[in-house]
Design an enzyme around this catalytic site. Structure first.
Site, PDB file in Angstrom:
ATOM      1  N   CYS A 122      45.717  31.419  34.823  1.00 30.12           N
ATOM      2  CA  CYS A 122      44.869  32.307  34.021  1.00 30.12           C
ATOM      3  C   CYS A 122      45.653  33.571  33.657  1.00 30.12           C
ATOM      4  CB  CYS A 122      43.556  32.588  34.742  1.00 30.12           C
ATOM      5  SG  CYS A 122      42.257  33.175  33.625  1.00 30.12           S
ATOM      6  N   HIS A 129      41.220  27.731  34.590  1.00 28.90           N
ATOM      7  CA  HIS A 129      41.041  27.867  36.045  1.00 28.90           C
ATOM      8  C   HIS A 129      41.220  26.486  36.674  1.00 28.90           C
ATOM      9  CE1 HIS A 129      39.865  32.068  36.556  1.00 28.90           C
ATOM     10  NE2 HIS A 129      39.253  31.956  35.386  1.00 28.90           N
ATOM     11  N   GLU A 153      41.645  25.687  39.630  1.00 29.73           N
ATOM     12  CA  GLU A 153      40.906  25.537  40.887  1.00 29.73           C
ATOM     13  C   GLU A 153      39.437  25.194  40.657  1.00 29.73           C
ATOM     14  OE1 GLU A 153      40.144  29.743  39.689  1.00 29.73           O
ATOM     15  OE2 GLU A 153      41.834  28.342  39.563  1.00 29.73           O
TER      16      GLU A 153
END
Length: 219
Positions: free
Chosen positions: A90, A199, A201
């Protein structure tokens, strides 16, 4: 041999979910890794792989990084000097640019030439699309072009939240895009550097697969 993964904390939050995602990916893909959040240059000098997450404003993340004594210098030494594999996530990916244009001009790390500029997405009727670009969106890329994308298919979706985009000087540094009123840089890579605008994750099994690819990557 256990690999040591250093997750740099520039003070922008979201680190716990990044660490959990790396640990889950390592477990699922049978990779022996220890993941540690770091704020000290000495820890970076012991790391086998370095990750820089970030969220919020470019300038704030850069200030947070600069506030950690010796960390920018240690990043230069390890990543640029010794070729340690590096992953920006990011705003951490955006900081790899020459400069960012959010809230004025802020110098980036200058590792991949380009700038991070405001998005101006337009729909088919030329009406502005909402910002930030938020939610799941598909990746477009050439299969087999980069190891970080091994096992990922064009059209697979990942989770974006951003209003600024990386505009690389060299198109070859952009290895994947997404479409939001036109092509938007999604993944950049050069040498031992890789950066993900989304993102990872929060991107489910696709994100975990990319993290495993990064942990296995030998640039």
């Amino acid at each position: 041999m256990t690999q040591r993964i250093a997750v740099v904390d520039p003070g922008s939050g979201n680190l716990a979910s990044v660490v959990r995602a790396f640990e889950k990916s390592a477990e699922d893909h049978d990779i022996d890794a220890v993941v540690k959040v770091v704020t000290a240059a000495a820890d970076l000098r012991l790391a086998d792989r370095i990750v820089l997450p970030g969220q919020g404003a470019f300038a704030a993340c850069r200030r947070g990084l600069d506030a950690l004594p010796g960390v920018v210098e240690a990043l230069e030494e390890r990543v640029r000097g010794h070729g340690v594999p590096f992953l920006g996530i990011c705003v951490g990916m955006q900081l790899m640019a020459t400069r960012g244009l959010e809230h004025g001009v802020t110098l980036g790390l200058g590792w991949i030439p380009g700038e991070v500029a405001p998005m101006d997405p337009r729909g088919m009727d030329n009406a502005p699309l909402p910002l930030p670009q938020m939610g799941w969106n598909a990746l477009s890329f050439e299969e087999g072009f980069h190891p970080v994308l091994d096992g990922v298919k064009p059209g697979d979706q990942v989770y974006f939240v951003h209003s600024f985009a990386f505009e690389a000087e060299d198109p070859e540094d952009v290895i994947a895009t997404t479409d939001y009123g036109g092509p938007v840089t999604a993944i950049i890579a050069r040498g031992n550097l890789a950066g993900l605008q989304f993102h990872v994750e929060k991107s489910g099994p696709i994100g975990l697969a990319m993290l495993a690819n990064f942990m296995r990557w030998e640039p």
